[in-house]
Design an enzyme around this catalytic site. Structure first.
Site, PDB file in Angstrom:
ATOM      1  N   ASP A 234      70.262  71.323  38.895  1.00  0.00           N
ATOM      2  CA  ASP A 234      71.617  71.650  39.365  1.00  0.00           C
ATOM      3  C   ASP A 234      71.623  71.896  40.867  1.00  0.00           C
ATOM      4  O   ASP A 234      72.527  71.447  41.577  1.00  0.00           O
ATOM      5  CB  ASP A 234      72.131  72.900  38.642  1.00  0.00           C
ATOM      6  CG  ASP A 234      72.239  72.705  37.139  1.00  0.00           C
ATOM      7  OD1 ASP A 234      72.424  71.554  36.720  1.00  0.00           O
ATOM      8  OD2 ASP A 234      72.137  73.709  36.411  1.00  0.00           O
TER       9      ASP A 234
ATOM     10  N   GLY B 236      76.157  42.327  33.286  1.00  0.00           N
ATOM     11  CA  GLY B 236      76.569  41.034  32.759  1.00  0.00           C
ATOM     12  C   GLY B 236      76.359  39.864  33.682  1.00  0.00           C
ATOM     13  O   GLY B 236      77.012  38.827  33.528  1.00  0.00           O
TER      14      GLY B 236
ATOM     15  N   HIS C  86      78.602  76.058  33.194  1.00  0.00           N
ATOM     16  CA  HIS C  86      79.027  74.740  33.688  1.00  0.00           C
ATOM     17  C   HIS C  86      80.394  74.370  33.123  1.00  0.00           C
ATOM     18  O   HIS C  86      81.286  73.895  33.839  1.00  0.00           O
ATOM     19  CB  HIS C  86      78.022  73.668  33.277  1.00  0.00           C
ATOM     20  CG  HIS C  86      76.720  73.721  34.014  1.00  0.00           C
ATOM     21  ND1 HIS C  86      76.628  73.750  35.379  1.00  0.00           N
ATOM     22  CD2 HIS C  86      75.433  73.737  33.547  1.00  0.00           C
ATOM     23  CE1 HIS C  86      75.347  73.778  35.747  1.00  0.00           C
ATOM     24  NE2 HIS C  86      74.603  73.775  34.642  1.00  0.00           N
TER      25      HIS C  86
ATOM     26  N   THR D 125      73.697  37.810  33.997  1.00  0.00           N
ATOM     27  CA  THR D 125      73.116  36.676  33.272  1.00  0.00           C
ATOM     28  C   THR D 125      74.144  36.052  32.342  1.00  0.00           C
ATOM     29  O   THR D 125      74.226  34.819  32.222  1.00  0.00           O
ATOM     30  CB  THR D 125      71.883  37.131  32.470  1.00  0.00           C
ATOM     31  OG1 THR D 125      70.935  37.728  33.366  1.00  0.00           O
ATOM     32  CG2 THR D 125      71.230  35.962  31.766  1.00  0.00           C
TER      33      THR D 125
ATOM     34  N   HIS E 162      74.072  79.254  30.031  1.00  0.00           N
ATOM     35  CA  HIS E 162      73.974  78.394  31.204  1.00  0.00           C
ATOM     36  C   HIS E 162      74.954  77.227  31.086  1.00  0.00           C
ATOM     37  O   HIS E 162      75.719  76.940  32.024  1.00  0.00           O
ATOM     38  CB  HIS E 162      72.535  77.885  31.345  1.00  0.00           C
ATOM     39  CG  HIS E 162      72.307  76.993  32.516  1.00  0.00           C
ATOM     40  ND1 HIS E 162      71.675  77.418  33.677  1.00  0.00           N
ATOM     41  CD2 HIS E 162      72.614  75.682  32.730  1.00  0.00           C
ATOM     42  CE1 HIS E 162      71.627  76.418  34.537  1.00  0.00           C
ATOM     43  NE2 HIS E 162      72.175  75.341  33.983  1.00  0.00           N
ATOM     44  N   GLU E 163      74.939  76.548  29.945  1.00  0.00           N
ATOM     45  CA  GLU E 163      75.830  75.401  29.759  1.00  0.00           C
ATOM     46  C   GLU E 163      77.288  75.833  29.686  1.00  0.00           C
ATOM     47  O   GLU E 163      78.183  75.120  30.166  1.00  0.00           O
ATOM     48  CB  GLU E 163      75.437  74.634  28.484  1.00  0.00           C
ATOM     49  CG  GLU E 163      74.017  74.083  28.487  1.00  0.00           C
ATOM     50  CD  GLU E 163      73.719  73.204  29.686  1.00  0.00           C
ATOM     51  OE1 GLU E 163      74.650  72.566  30.213  1.00  0.00           O
ATOM     52  OE2 GLU E 163      72.553  73.177  30.126  1.00  0.00           O
TER      53      GLU E 163
ATOM     54  N   GLY F  66      74.779  43.382  41.727  1.00  0.00           N
ATOM     55  CA  GLY F  66      75.322  44.541  41.021  1.00  0.00           C
ATOM     56  C   GLY F  66      74.244  45.277  40.253  1.00  0.00           C
ATOM     57  O   GLY F  66      73.112  44.812  40.141  1.00  0.00           O
ATOM     58  N   PRO F  67      74.586  46.440  39.698  1.00  0.00           N
ATOM     59  CA  PRO F  67      73.610  47.244  38.964  1.00  0.00           C
ATOM     60  C   PRO F  67      73.097  46.521  37.725  1.00  0.00           C
ATOM     61  O   PRO F  67      73.713  45.549  37.255  1.00  0.00           O
ATOM     62  CB  PRO F  67      74.408  48.501  38.568  1.00  0.00           C
ATOM     63  CG  PRO F  67      75.602  48.509  39.472  1.00  0.00           C
ATOM     64  CD  PRO F  67      75.903  47.078  39.782  1.00  0.00           C
ATOM     65  N   PRO F  68      71.980  46.969  37.162  1.00  0.00           N
ATOM     66  CA  PRO F  68      71.451  46.344  35.937  1.00  0.00           C
ATOM     67  C   PRO F  68      72.422  46.509  34.772  1.00  0.00           C
ATOM     68  O   PRO F  68      73.118  47.518  34.651  1.00  0.00           O
ATOM     69  CB  PRO F  68      70.150  47.118  35.674  1.00  0.00           C
ATOM     70  CG  PRO F  68      69.797  47.752  36.972  1.00  0.00           C
ATOM     71  CD  PRO F  68      71.084  48.012  37.685  1.00  0.00           C
TER      72      PRO F  68
END
Length: 509
Positions: A407, A111, A336, A113, A332-333, A106-108
């Site tokens: 973008d 959990g 979005h 460990t 710009h934001e 799984g991704p870093p």
């Protein structure tokens, strides 16, 4: 300096002895023998020191499965495998062979460990841990010796503590167990071969019984011989937490923190879509740090909002922009945000003009539900959101800026996903087998259609720019609820449906 003098003097002395007729051959032979002995002793000393670092002293683990938020399916699979160690006698009735190895993938930060430590506590097993990088050594045979010592230590530790089982945990096993390339002989090939041999040597009747647990972010890089049944019998995916799991993780990490009444853990979980468990823990810790800085007795919702932004985008920078740049970034934001809210209602959590990391501004979205399967409509909506900033700049300033580069990269990646998934007009195709010209025309068709739809949305809600811009420039942050109120108000205002009217409005402003 003394070493250089000696090295320079030796040839001079030898030449002088030869000149006066002395036989120097015995001296040269003796010097060669002494040099060889010195090199051998030094190398052996280095190997012995390297071998002393074979194992890792791990204190008795106290982690329990109920202290790990989410991952219910992964925990269930892991517990079932561990029950084979605990209830080994009842397995004989069914002829079940206890599992030898479990691979957590799984991704870093999800959990893996923690789950290995909880497994040792659940079974009351001796726990020995190591990292894959500890087995990579310049000396031939040292890595293989470390593998042997690791298994030996696990058994000795279990016998010393009167435990029936031992768990060996190797993190980042892809460093140790990567795919072997043809007949090339490498030091870690020997190390991998030794690990395979040790895992084959695990028998179900031995005492203490050993269970191998490993974790990796890249299961695709592991050697096939390591993944076959009888070695790693079961692969357990420890994936990113969903909405319910994120809420559980946040509740665990906020138990010892003074939360204000306005903190909504469910809302925080919704705003942290695609966060790992480690990132969620960091959010709670950063929120507490923000409260500590302000000497606030409680952690408020505002502290959590700042913490999410920091973990997602990085620390706020001191970068100062000109007033023209700030206005362009704000519009710009807002482009979005407008498109996002129209195509996905209630999706905008915050619009920010505060620079973080490499971003001069950003829109934080909080999807109402986690989504793992996407239709053509979903992908087109996401492309329109990505194009919203550039289209807003075109409408307001007559051109784009370099701020749209990321973008466009996102939009093109999504367009390729549409084509590769067989959702375009090309039908079911393999992109490698389609001509570049045909692919280019299909990409342009998709983008041009979505650009037209994006322009139509922004024309309809154009009055929002003027209203929201002043607030955003003044406060630097516009939360989602305030933004939605502005959208509703904009619907009651006269619409400017063409570019000429928009340009006139901007010139007058």
């Amino acid at each position: 300096m003394g070493k250089e003098i000696v090295i320079g003097a030796v040839p001079v002395v030898v030449a002088f002895l030869v000149f006066i007729g002395v036989n120097v051959a015995p001296f040269i032979i003796a010097a060669l023998i002494l040099s060889f002995l010195f090199f051998f002793v030094t190398k052996q000393g280095g190997m012995s020191m390297a071998q002393k670092r074979t194992t890792v002293d791990v204190p008795k683990t106290t982690v329990k499965f109920n202290e790990i938020g989410g991952q219910e399916r992964a925990k269930k699979e892991l517990k079932e495998a561990l029950d084979f160690l605990i209830h080994k006698d009842s397995l004989k009735e069914y002829g079940i062979r206890p599992l030898k190895g479990l691979l957590l993938t799984g991704p870093p930060g999800t959990g893996k460990t923690l789950m290995a430590k909880a497994a040792a506590n659940y079974t009351n097993s001796a726990f020995v841990a190591a990292s894959g990088s500890q087995f990579v050594e310049m000396y031939v045979g040292v890595g293989a010796q470390r593998v042997r010592d690791l298994f030996k230590e696990a058994k000795q530790k279990a016998e010393k503590n009167n435990q029936d089982t031992a768990i060996i945990f190797i993190d980042e096993i892809d460093v140790l167990g990567g795919k072997r390339e043809g007949s090339q002989h490498r030091e870690y090939d020997q190390t991998l071969n030794q690990l395979l041999t040790e895992m084959d040597g695990i028998t179900t009747s031995e005492h203490p019984r050993v269970l191998m647990v490993a974790a990796t972010n890249r299961a695709d890089m592991l050697d096939d011989a390591l993944l076959r049944p009888g070695r790693f019998d079961r692969q357990i995916v420890v994936d990113l937490p969903d909405m319910k799991a994120r809420k559980q993780i946040l509740e665990i990490h906020t138990k010892n923190k003074p939360l204000a009444a306005d903190v909504d853990i469910e809302a925080v979980a919704r705003d942290t879509f695609n966060f790992s468990g480690a990132q969620l823990e960091s959010v709670t810790n950063e929120a507490a740090i923000y409260a500590f800085r302000e000497e606030s007795k409680e952690i408020t919702n505002r502290h959590f909002s700042h913490a999410i932004d920091k973990v997602m985008m990085g620390e706020q920078t001191d970068r100062e922009s000109t007033s023209e740049e700030r206005e362009r970034v704000a519009n710009h934001e807002l482009g979005h945000a407008i498109v996002s809210e129209v195509v996905r209602p209630d999706s905008v959590s915050q619009v920010s003009l505060r620079p973080r990391g490499q971003a001069l501004g950003y829109v934080r979205q909080s999807p109402q539900q986690d989504r793992y399967l996407y239709t053509l409509e979903n992908l087109e909506q996401q492309i329109m959101i990505a194009l919203g900033g550039a289209v807003a700049e075109e409408m307001l300033y007559g051109g784009r800026s370099t701020g749209s580069r990321n973008d466009f990269e996102q939009a093109l990646r999504l367009v390729n996903t549409i084509i590769d998934s067989g959702l375009s007009q090309l039908g079911i195709v393999k992109m490698d087998m389609v001509g570049k010209e045909a692919l280019h025309e299909e990409r342009q068709r998709i983008l041009n259609e979505l650009l037209d739809q994006t322009r139509a949305i922004l024309r309809t809600y154009f009055p929002v720019f003027g209203h929201a811009l002043n607030h955003l420039l003044r406060e630097e942050v516009l939360n989602g609820d305030e933004f939605r109120v502005m959208l509703v108000e904009a619907q009651a205002l006269p619409k400017k449906n063409n570019i000429e009217e928009i340009e006139t409005h901007l010139m007058n402003a």
